[in-house]
Design a protein around this motif. Sequence first.
Motif, PDB file in Angstrom:
ATOM      1  N   UNK A 198       0.829  -1.208   0.000  1.00 54.67           N
ATOM      2  CA  UNK A 198       0.000   0.000   0.000  1.00 54.67           C
ATOM      3  C   UNK A 198       0.864   1.259   0.000  1.00 54.67           C
ATOM      4  N   UNK A 199       1.983   1.229   0.699  1.00 55.08           N
ATOM      5  CA  UNK A 199       2.794   2.441   0.805  1.00 55.08           C
ATOM      6  C   UNK A 199       3.598   2.730  -0.460  1.00 55.08           C
ATOM      7  N   UNK A 207     -11.950  -6.164  -4.007  1.00 55.33           N
ATOM      8  CA  UNK A 207     -11.221  -7.188  -3.246  1.00 55.33           C
ATOM      9  C   UNK A 207     -10.566  -8.174  -4.209  1.00 55.33           C
ATOM     10  N   UNK A 208      -9.896  -9.170  -3.634  1.00 49.10           N
ATOM     11  CA  UNK A 208      -9.157 -10.124  -4.461  1.00 49.10           C
ATOM     12  C   UNK A 208     -10.089 -10.978  -5.317  1.00 49.10           C
ATOM     13  N   UNK A 209     -11.309 -11.206  -4.863  1.00 49.84           N
ATOM     14  CA  UNK A 209     -12.245 -11.999  -5.669  1.00 49.84           C
ATOM     15  C   UNK A 209     -12.592 -11.281  -6.966  1.00 49.84           C
ATOM     16  N   UNK A 247      -2.101  -8.747  -4.326  1.00 49.87           N
ATOM     17  CA  UNK A 247      -2.980  -9.111  -3.218  1.00 49.87           C
ATOM     18  C   UNK A 247      -2.337 -10.255  -2.446  1.00 49.87           C
ATOM     19  N   UNK A 248      -2.835 -10.497  -1.260  1.00 50.19           N
ATOM     20  CA  UNK A 248      -2.366 -11.624  -0.463  1.00 50.19           C
ATOM     21  C   UNK A 248      -2.596 -12.933  -1.207  1.00 50.19           C
ATOM     22  N   UNK A 289      -6.432 -15.706  -4.030  1.00 43.95           N
ATOM     23  CA  UNK A 289      -5.287 -14.824  -4.239  1.00 43.95           C
ATOM     24  C   UNK A 289      -4.054 -15.555  -4.738  1.00 43.95           C
ATOM     25  N   UNK A 290      -3.941 -16.839  -4.428  1.00 41.79           N
ATOM     26  CA  UNK A 290      -2.809 -17.620  -4.932  1.00 41.79           C
ATOM     27  C   UNK A 290      -2.855 -17.715  -6.450  1.00 41.79           C
TER      28      UNK A 290
END
Length: 340
Positions: free
Chosen positions: A243-244, A286-288, A315-316, A321-322
């Motif tokens: 994010x940063x 979101x990741x979805x 994303x995580x 997310x994988x």
Amino acid sequence: MDTNIYTKKDLKLAAKDINDGQLVSFPTETVYGLGADATNEKAVKAVYAAKGRPSDNPLIVHVDGPDMVKQYAQPLSKEAQSLLDTFWPGPLTIIFKLKPDVLSKAVTGGLDTAAFRNPNNDVTLSLIREAGVPIVGPSANTSGKPSPTKAEHVYHDLKGKIAGILDDGESKYGVESTVLDMSTDKPAILRPGAITAEQISKVIHKPVLDQRTKVADDQVPKAPGMKYKHYAPNAQVYIVDDEDEWQEAVDWAAKQDHPVGIMADNHNINGYDWSDNVETFSLGDNVNSASHLLFAGLRHFDNEPEVKSILTQAFSSDGIGEAYMNRLNKSAGQVHFHLR
């Protein structure tokens, strides 16, 4: 050749094309596939030619259910049958050992295994039943490019090269199926997707290995995506990990002498003052939604040749997310914004 656009009312015409050895793109819940009769070697070879796909990159065989698999695969283990009962139809491709001489080497890449999938799409299941044969189906795009999630993506890449496109709207998931190798004693994920290793392990009651290693130049991969460059637009994709990093990305983009594409969630798109040379593409919230929209975004910018850089949000790597990060890393060639 003219490329026809079919809908579900044209199933008989699309099936006739398949039976005549022609190529027809078909919809699935993941991405659109490029279909041919899996038992017709000439038709299968035409798939490689239309895509510009290396001939040692094996194809996934789409079936209408477990009974069709059993015509070609060696007897299934109890674990394998449990997977079919749990996840089919759905976004899980499973590699099985084959009976001798049941499928062409053009399908298998010369291996004694093949990858089978039962797609969760009523139109395509009806197509397979109408044709009466299993249908090979790599993603219906030019090899190496982002996979198609809409019929218009297929038309862009393959118009004039295939007989038809069976249009059933936009794909649900937007990333390809999980590929699971069940041809050995140790089940292994060869390509991540919507079905995770944890979900699989709960069904078969044994560990599932991660074997997503890139194979050597002289080896034949068991599954798509293990050897050759995939999902890449013409522009360089940069992965924005944290994010940063976004304020730095804003400043960097403003200094470029060419248009810059940004693919990020709504929070990051709306949270910064982007310069006039930036075009944004929302990955949703979101990741979805990001997994669903990743290929559409890459294709969007691929249609804008003046865009030379695409900064895309990481994303995580949990759950779906994988699969998202697997495809994003491949599209970027592992290039991260902070290491540019």
